[in-house]
Design a protein around this motif. Structure first.
Motif, PDB file in Angstrom:
ATOM      1  N   GLY A 235       0.720  -1.199   0.171  1.00  0.00           N
ATOM      2  CA  GLY A 235       0.166   0.098   0.033  1.00  0.00           C
ATOM      3  C   GLY A 235       0.733   1.155   0.022  1.00  0.00           C
ATOM      4  N   LEU A 236       0.335   2.372   0.476  1.00  0.00           N
ATOM      5  CA  LEU A 236       1.018   3.604   0.425  1.00  0.00           C
ATOM      6  C   LEU A 236       1.380   3.907   1.694  1.00  0.00           C
ATOM      7  N   ARG A 237       2.690   4.291   1.915  1.00  0.00           N
ATOM      8  CA  ARG A 237       3.234   4.232   3.373  1.00  0.00           C
ATOM      9  C   ARG A 237       3.859   5.541   3.675  1.00  0.00           C
ATOM     10  N   PRO A 238       3.432   6.333   4.451  1.00  0.00           N
ATOM     11  CA  PRO A 238       4.045   7.706   4.906  1.00  0.00           C
ATOM     12  C   PRO A 238       5.396   7.351   5.680  1.00  0.00           C
ATOM     13  N   VAL A 239       6.399   8.288   4.970  1.00  0.00           N
ATOM     14  CA  VAL A 239       7.749   8.029   5.523  1.00  0.00           C
ATOM     15  C   VAL A 239       8.282   9.255   6.274  1.00  0.00           C
ATOM     16  N   GLU A 240       7.732  10.482   5.755  1.00  0.00           N
ATOM     17  CA  GLU A 240       8.288  11.820   6.265  1.00  0.00           C
ATOM     18  C   GLU A 240       7.206  12.657   6.346  1.00  0.00           C
ATOM     19  N   ALA A 241       7.315  13.546   7.418  1.00  0.00           N
ATOM     20  CA  ALA A 241       6.368  14.710   7.268  1.00  0.00           C
ATOM     21  C   ALA A 241       6.963  16.035   7.844  1.00  0.00           C
ATOM     22  N   ARG A 242       6.388  17.178   7.347  1.00  0.00           N
ATOM     23  CA  ARG A 242       7.148  18.484   7.992  1.00  0.00           C
ATOM     24  C   ARG A 242       5.991  19.500   7.679  1.00  0.00           C
ATOM     25  N   ILE A 243       5.750  20.169   8.965  1.00  0.00           N
ATOM     26  CA  ILE A 243       4.846  21.371   9.272  1.00  0.00           C
ATOM     27  C   ILE A 243       5.705  22.674   9.652  1.00  0.00           C
ATOM     28  N   GLN A 244       5.235  23.664   9.195  1.00  0.00           N
ATOM     29  CA  GLN A 244       5.880  25.036   9.499  1.00  0.00           C
ATOM     30  C   GLN A 244       5.666  25.337  10.968  1.00  0.00           C
ATOM     31  N   GLY A 245       4.708  24.823  11.769  1.00  0.00           N
ATOM     32  CA  GLY A 245       4.157  25.299  12.845  1.00  0.00           C
ATOM     33  C   GLY A 245       3.265  24.568  13.565  1.00  0.00           C
ATOM     34  N   SER A 246       3.091  24.486  14.874  1.00  0.00           N
ATOM     35  CA  SER A 246       1.998  23.832  15.300  1.00  0.00           C
ATOM     36  C   SER A 246       0.781  24.662  15.386  1.00  0.00           C
ATOM     37  N   GLY A 247      -0.476  24.257  15.878  1.00  0.00           N
ATOM     38  CA  GLY A 247      -1.560  24.868  15.839  1.00  0.00           C
ATOM     39  C   GLY A 247      -2.692  24.032  16.226  1.00  0.00           C
ATOM     40  N   ALA A 248      -4.038  24.514  15.578  1.00  0.00           N
ATOM     41  CA  ALA A 248      -5.191  23.788  15.794  1.00  0.00           C
ATOM     42  C   ALA A 248      -5.214  22.586  15.018  1.00  0.00           C
TER      43      ALA A 248
ATOM     44  N   MET B 250      -2.788  20.319  14.806  1.00  0.00           N
ATOM     45  CA  MET B 250      -1.710  20.189  13.927  1.00  0.00           C
ATOM     46  C   MET B 250      -0.663  19.817  15.328  1.00  0.00           C
ATOM     47  N   GLU B 251      -0.654  18.990  16.059  1.00  0.00           N
ATOM     48  CA  GLU B 251       0.002  18.866  17.232  1.00  0.00           C
ATOM     49  C   GLU B 251       1.276  17.905  16.652  1.00  0.00           C
ATOM     50  N   LEU B 252       2.312  18.473  17.283  1.00  0.00           N
ATOM     51  CA  LEU B 252       3.657  17.414  16.978  1.00  0.00           C
ATOM     52  C   LEU B 252       3.774  16.206  17.680  1.00  0.00           C
ATOM     53  N   PRO B 253       4.178  15.282  17.220  1.00  0.00           N
ATOM     54  CA  PRO B 253       4.493  13.905  18.016  1.00  0.00           C
ATOM     55  C   PRO B 253       5.595  14.242  18.716  1.00  0.00           C
ATOM     56  N   PRO B 254       5.796  13.680  19.896  1.00  0.00           N
ATOM     57  CA  PRO B 254       6.902  13.995  21.088  1.00  0.00           C
ATOM     58  C   PRO B 254       8.372  13.656  20.276  1.00  0.00           C
ATOM     59  N   ASP B 255       8.301  12.949  19.344  1.00  0.00           N
ATOM     60  CA  ASP B 255       9.781  12.735  18.699  1.00  0.00           C
ATOM     61  C   ASP B 255      10.009  13.613  17.554  1.00  0.00           C
ATOM     62  N   GLY B 256       9.362  14.627  17.133  1.00  0.00           N
ATOM     63  CA  GLY B 256       9.527  15.324  16.018  1.00  0.00           C
ATOM     64  C   GLY B 256      10.677  16.623  16.440  1.00  0.00           C
ATOM     65  N   TRP B 257      11.287  16.958  15.313  1.00  0.00           N
ATOM     66  CA  TRP B 257      12.540  17.794  15.656  1.00  0.00           C
ATOM     67  C   TRP B 257      12.650  19.183  14.583  1.00  0.00           C
ATOM     68  N   ARG B 258      13.181  20.007  15.197  1.00  0.00           N
ATOM     69  CA  ARG B 258      12.989  21.423  14.381  1.00  0.00           C
ATOM     70  C   ARG B 258      14.161  21.511  13.515  1.00  0.00           C
ATOM     71  N   GLU B 259      13.893  21.785  12.129  1.00  0.00           N
ATOM     72  CA  GLU B 259      14.901  22.477  11.089  1.00  0.00           C
ATOM     73  C   GLU B 259      14.642  23.837  10.671  1.00  0.00           C
ATOM     74  N   ALA B 260      15.392  24.173   9.907  1.00  0.00           N
ATOM     75  CA  ALA B 260      15.284  25.438   9.251  1.00  0.00           C
ATOM     76  C   ALA B 260      13.837  25.713   8.347  1.00  0.00           C
ATOM     77  N   ASP B 261      13.383  24.556   7.892  1.00  0.00           N
ATOM     78  CA  ASP B 261      11.988  24.565   6.976  1.00  0.00           C
ATOM     79  C   ASP B 261      11.081  24.197   7.822  1.00  0.00           C
ATOM     80  N   GLY B 262      11.010  23.785   9.204  1.00  0.00           N
ATOM     81  CA  GLY B 262       9.844  23.650   9.778  1.00  0.00           C
ATOM     82  C   GLY B 262      10.101  22.456  10.773  1.00  0.00           C
ATOM     83  N   TRP B 263       9.259  21.853  11.348  1.00  0.00           N
ATOM     84  CA  TRP B 263       9.380  20.640  12.257  1.00  0.00           C
ATOM     85  C   TRP B 263       8.945  19.341  11.575  1.00  0.00           C
ATOM     86  N   HIS B 264       9.838  18.440  11.780  1.00  0.00           N
ATOM     87  CA  HIS B 264       9.988  17.341  11.052  1.00  0.00           C
ATOM     88  C   HIS B 264       9.687  16.112  11.915  1.00  0.00           C
ATOM     89  N   TYR B 265       8.863  15.038  11.219  1.00  0.00           N
ATOM     90  CA  TYR B 265       8.779  13.952  12.165  1.00  0.00           C
ATOM     91  C   TYR B 265       8.433  12.648  11.230  1.00  0.00           C
TER      92      TYR B 265
END
Length: 122
Positions: A42-55, A57-72
């Motif tokens: 099937g289709l498997r998600p392997v990486e995600a990025r958001i530019q900020g948290s909010g309504a 859009m809660e980040l998982p506890p193991d997310g990390w910050r880079e210059a282009d946003g939060w990755h997880y």
């Protein structure tokens, strides 16, 4: 294996082993981006990025910050199909990029989109 995309009555078949999806969050108005693999399971998600948290859009506890946003790394098994729907609030839908080309999908809120993998998308 192909990535199959159905939007309304149209079906698009893309020879791709991976793809990205990006869109603008309807409340926070920030970009959300995901990279997916097309596998036999099937289709498997392997990486995600958001530019900020909010309504919604809660980040998982193991997310990390880079210059282009939060990755997880999404914690989902391969999906048999993925259904997308645009709210119509952001003035746009989804941007799907695969095999060196990008496609704008779901600009109208009434247009549902379905993604799946298959040998034959017909």
């Amino acid at each position: 294996m192909s990535l199959c995309v159905a939007a309304g009555a149209a079906v698009l078949s893309l020879a791709a082993s991976s793809f990205t999806l990006s869109w603008t969050h309807s409340v926070e108005h920030v970009e959300w981006w995901e990279r997916w693999e097309v596998t036999g399971a099937g289709l498997r998600p392997v990486e995600a990025r958001i530019q900020g948290s909010g309504a919604g859009m809660e980040l998982p506890p193991d997310g990390w910050r880079e210059a282009d946003g939060w990755h997880y790394v999404p914690r989902l098994p391969p999906q048999r199909e993925v259904r997308l729907a645009a709210s119509g609030v952001t003035g746009g839908g989804w941007r799907l990029c695969a095999a060196g080309r990008c496609h704008e999908l779901g600009a109208r809120a009434t247009e549902g989109i379905r993604l799946w993998q298959s040998v034959d998308c017909g």
